[in-house]
Motif scaffolding. Structure first.
Motif, PDB file in Angstrom:
ATOM      1  N   HIS A 167       0.830  -1.213   0.000  1.00 57.43           N
ATOM      2  CA  HIS A 167       0.000   0.000   0.000  1.00 57.43           C
ATOM      3  C   HIS A 167       0.860   1.256   0.000  1.00 57.43           C
ATOM      4  O   HIS A 167       1.665   1.453   0.900  1.00 57.43           O
ATOM      5  CB  HIS A 167      -0.920   0.017   1.220  1.00 57.43           C
ATOM      6  N   LEU A 168       0.705   2.099  -1.004  1.00 58.59           N
ATOM      7  CA  LEU A 168       1.336   3.424  -1.025  1.00 58.59           C
ATOM      8  C   LEU A 168       0.342   4.475  -0.528  1.00 58.59           C
ATOM      9  O   LEU A 168       0.724   5.540  -0.067  1.00 58.59           O
ATOM     10  CB  LEU A 168       1.779   3.810  -2.442  1.00 58.59           C
ATOM     11  N   ILE A 169      -0.934   4.141  -0.656  1.00 60.93           N
ATOM     12  CA  ILE A 169      -2.027   5.056  -0.330  1.00 60.93           C
ATOM     13  C   ILE A 169      -2.927   4.400   0.712  1.00 60.93           C
ATOM     14  O   ILE A 169      -3.162   3.198   0.670  1.00 60.93           O
ATOM     15  CB  ILE A 169      -2.878   5.370  -1.590  1.00 60.93           C
ATOM     16  N   GLY A 170      -3.425   5.198   1.634  1.00 59.41           N
ATOM     17  CA  GLY A 170      -4.371   4.709   2.628  1.00 59.41           C
ATOM     18  C   GLY A 170      -5.478   5.721   2.821  1.00 59.41           C
ATOM     19  O   GLY A 170      -5.532   6.746   2.134  1.00 59.41           O
ATOM     20  N   LEU A 171      -6.349   5.425   3.766  1.00 52.37           N
ATOM     21  CA  LEU A 171      -7.451   6.328   4.082  1.00 52.37           C
ATOM     22  C   LEU A 171      -7.126   7.131   5.340  1.00 52.37           C
ATOM     23  O   LEU A 171      -6.541   6.605   6.287  1.00 52.37           O
ATOM     24  CB  LEU A 171      -8.743   5.544   4.310  1.00 52.37           C
ATOM     25  N   LYS A 172      -7.508   8.380   5.316  1.00 49.61           N
ATOM     26  CA  LYS A 172      -7.319   9.241   6.489  1.00 49.61           C
ATOM     27  C   LYS A 172      -8.209   8.756   7.631  1.00 49.61           C
ATOM     28  O   LYS A 172      -9.297   8.238   7.399  1.00 49.61           O
ATOM     29  CB  LYS A 172      -7.708  10.687   6.161  1.00 49.61           C
ATOM     30  N   MET A 173      -7.734   8.989   8.833  1.00 51.43           N
ATOM     31  CA  MET A 173      -8.557   8.762  10.009  1.00 51.43           C
ATOM     32  C   MET A 173      -9.532   9.940  10.116  1.00 51.43           C
ATOM     33  O   MET A 173      -9.253  11.026   9.601  1.00 51.43           O
ATOM     34  CB  MET A 173      -7.678   8.664  11.259  1.00 51.43           C
ATOM     35  N   THR A 187       5.946   4.926   2.721  1.00 52.58           N
ATOM     36  CA  THR A 187       6.127   4.566   1.314  1.00 52.58           C
ATOM     37  C   THR A 187       6.144   5.794   0.403  1.00 52.58           C
ATOM     38  O   THR A 187       6.034   5.661  -0.812  1.00 52.58           O
ATOM     39  CB  THR A 187       5.016   3.598   0.872  1.00 52.58           C
ATOM     40  N   LYS A 188       6.302   6.958   1.003  1.00 45.27           N
ATOM     41  CA  LYS A 188       6.262   8.222   0.243  1.00 45.27           C
ATOM     42  C   LYS A 188       7.313   8.265  -0.866  1.00 45.27           C
ATOM     43  O   LYS A 188       7.048   8.728  -1.968  1.00 45.27           O
ATOM     44  CB  LYS A 188       6.431   9.406   1.190  1.00 45.27           C
ATOM     45  N   LYS A 189       8.514   7.749  -0.600  1.00 47.70           N
ATOM     46  CA  LYS A 189       9.577   7.799  -1.604  1.00 47.70           C
ATOM     47  C   LYS A 189       9.170   7.038  -2.868  1.00 47.70           C
ATOM     48  O   LYS A 189       9.305   7.548  -3.982  1.00 47.70           O
ATOM     49  CB  LYS A 189      10.881   7.231  -1.048  1.00 47.70           C
ATOM     50  N   GLN A 190       8.651   5.825  -2.703  1.00 44.33           N
ATOM     51  CA  GLN A 190       8.258   5.044  -3.876  1.00 44.33           C
ATOM     52  C   GLN A 190       7.046   5.666  -4.554  1.00 44.33           C
ATOM     53  O   GLN A 190       6.939   5.649  -5.778  1.00 44.33           O
ATOM     54  CB  GLN A 190       7.992   3.584  -3.517  1.00 44.33           C
ATOM     55  N   PHE A 191       6.127   6.244  -3.783  1.00 42.46           N
ATOM     56  CA  PHE A 191       4.994   6.944  -4.384  1.00 42.46           C
ATOM     57  C   PHE A 191       5.493   8.057  -5.303  1.00 42.46           C
ATOM     58  O   PHE A 191       4.998   8.202  -6.423  1.00 42.46           O
ATOM     59  CB  PHE A 191       4.070   7.532  -3.306  1.00 42.46           C
ATOM     60  N   GLU A 192       6.462   8.834  -4.858  1.00 46.84           N
ATOM     61  CA  GLU A 192       6.985   9.940  -5.664  1.00 46.84           C
ATOM     62  C   GLU A 192       7.653   9.432  -6.939  1.00 46.84           C
ATOM     63  O   GLU A 192       7.554  10.066  -7.988  1.00 46.84           O
ATOM     64  CB  GLU A 192       7.954  10.799  -4.847  1.00 46.84           C
ATOM     65  N   ARG A 196     -15.812  -1.827   0.878  1.00 49.54           N
ATOM     66  CA  ARG A 196     -15.258  -2.562   2.000  1.00 49.54           C
ATOM     67  C   ARG A 196     -14.250  -1.719   2.758  1.00 49.54           C
ATOM     68  O   ARG A 196     -14.237  -1.647   3.980  1.00 49.54           O
ATOM     69  CB  ARG A 196     -14.600  -3.866   1.538  1.00 49.54           C
ATOM     70  N   ALA A 197     -13.376  -1.005   2.016  1.00 49.45           N
ATOM     71  CA  ALA A 197     -12.355  -0.169   2.657  1.00 49.45           C
ATOM     72  C   ALA A 197     -12.983   0.942   3.487  1.00 49.45           C
ATOM     73  O   ALA A 197     -12.538   1.223   4.611  1.00 49.45           O
ATOM     74  CB  ALA A 197     -11.430   0.428   1.592  1.00 49.45           C
ATOM     75  N   GLN A 208      -3.968  -0.198  -6.773  1.00 54.40           N
ATOM     76  CA  GLN A 208      -3.523   0.465  -7.991  1.00 54.40           C
ATOM     77  C   GLN A 208      -4.379   1.694  -8.307  1.00 54.40           C
ATOM     78  O   GLN A 208      -3.862   2.753  -8.644  1.00 54.40           O
ATOM     79  CB  GLN A 208      -3.565  -0.508  -9.167  1.00 54.40           C
ATOM     80  N   SER A 209      -5.693   1.557  -8.204  1.00 51.45           N
ATOM     81  CA  SER A 209      -6.586   2.666  -8.522  1.00 51.45           C
ATOM     82  C   SER A 209      -6.299   3.878  -7.646  1.00 51.45           C
ATOM     83  O   SER A 209      -6.269   5.018  -8.132  1.00 51.45           O
ATOM     84  CB  SER A 209      -8.047   2.222  -8.348  1.00 51.45           C
ATOM     85  N   TRP A 210      -6.080   3.660  -6.373  1.00 48.62           N
ATOM     86  CA  TRP A 210      -5.787   4.772  -5.474  1.00 48.62           C
ATOM     87  C   TRP A 210      -4.458   5.437  -5.833  1.00 48.62           C
ATOM     88  O   TRP A 210      -4.334   6.652  -5.763  1.00 48.62           O
ATOM     89  CB  TRP A 210      -5.786   4.309  -4.027  1.00 48.62           C
TER      90      TRP A 210
END
Length: 171
Positions: free
Chosen positions: A44-50, A82-87, A166-167, A115-117
């Motif tokens: 996961h490079l992306i997640g949901l905010k609390m 995972t910010k570095k790989q996201f960039e 679901r997420a 992937q979509s996120w």
């Protein structure tokens, strides 16, 4: 004709795809040749905010603030680890020589969601094809590359809707 950006879900899967696609020019976070650029998420490079990341008053839950409903696109965030790989992925998506993407994430709703996120957070405007393979053997990858799916096929749209629902429910 430009290049095809292949995005795998994990580094090992990306390196295996790069080998099959004969990519041998290793860079930081990706491998390429004259036709393909292969990169990867790290899960996961992306997640949901609390909820409190939307509004600090939601740090403490109260019945009066329920139900909490946030637009999914406003709830996505890049995960710090995972910010570095996201960039790296974002920079590759915006390279001027990229014509389209291949979603080479894990086959299944979770793989589509991951992937979509990533594509949304990167501001992707390229067409996306889906490599749907339940195995990452060389033969399975080559076979799946010959029968890529369009991301707009209804079964993939429905799988993605199911995964997002679901997420959000798990949030």
């Amino acid at each position: 004709m430009g290049k095809v950006l292949v995005i795998a879900e994990k580094p090992d899967a990306g390196r295996n795809m790069a080998k099959v696609l004969k990519c041998d020019n290793c860079k930081d976070g990706y491998i390429e040749n004259e036709k393909y650029i292969v990169t990867w998420a790290v899960g996961h490079l992306i997640g949901l905010k609390m909820p409190e990341e939307h509004n600090s008053t939601l740090k403490e839950w109260k019945m009066s603030t329920l139900p909490l409903i946030f637009d999914i696109d406003d709830s996505l965030k890049v995960l710090p680890d995972t910010k570095k790989q996201f960039e790296i992925v974002k920079k590759l998506i915006h390279r001027p020589d990229v014509d389209y993407l291949i979603n080479a994430g894990d086959a299944g709703r979770e793989g589509l969601l991951i992937q979509s996120w990533i594509y949304r957070m990167c501001g992707n405007r390229h067409p996306v094809k889906i490599l749907w393979a339940s195995s990452l053997t060389d033969e399975a990858i080559m076979k799946a590359m010959k029968r890529l799916h369009d991301e707009k096929e209804i079964e993939f749209i429905n799988l993605l809707r199911e995964a997002e629902t679901r997420a959000v429910a798990d949030q």
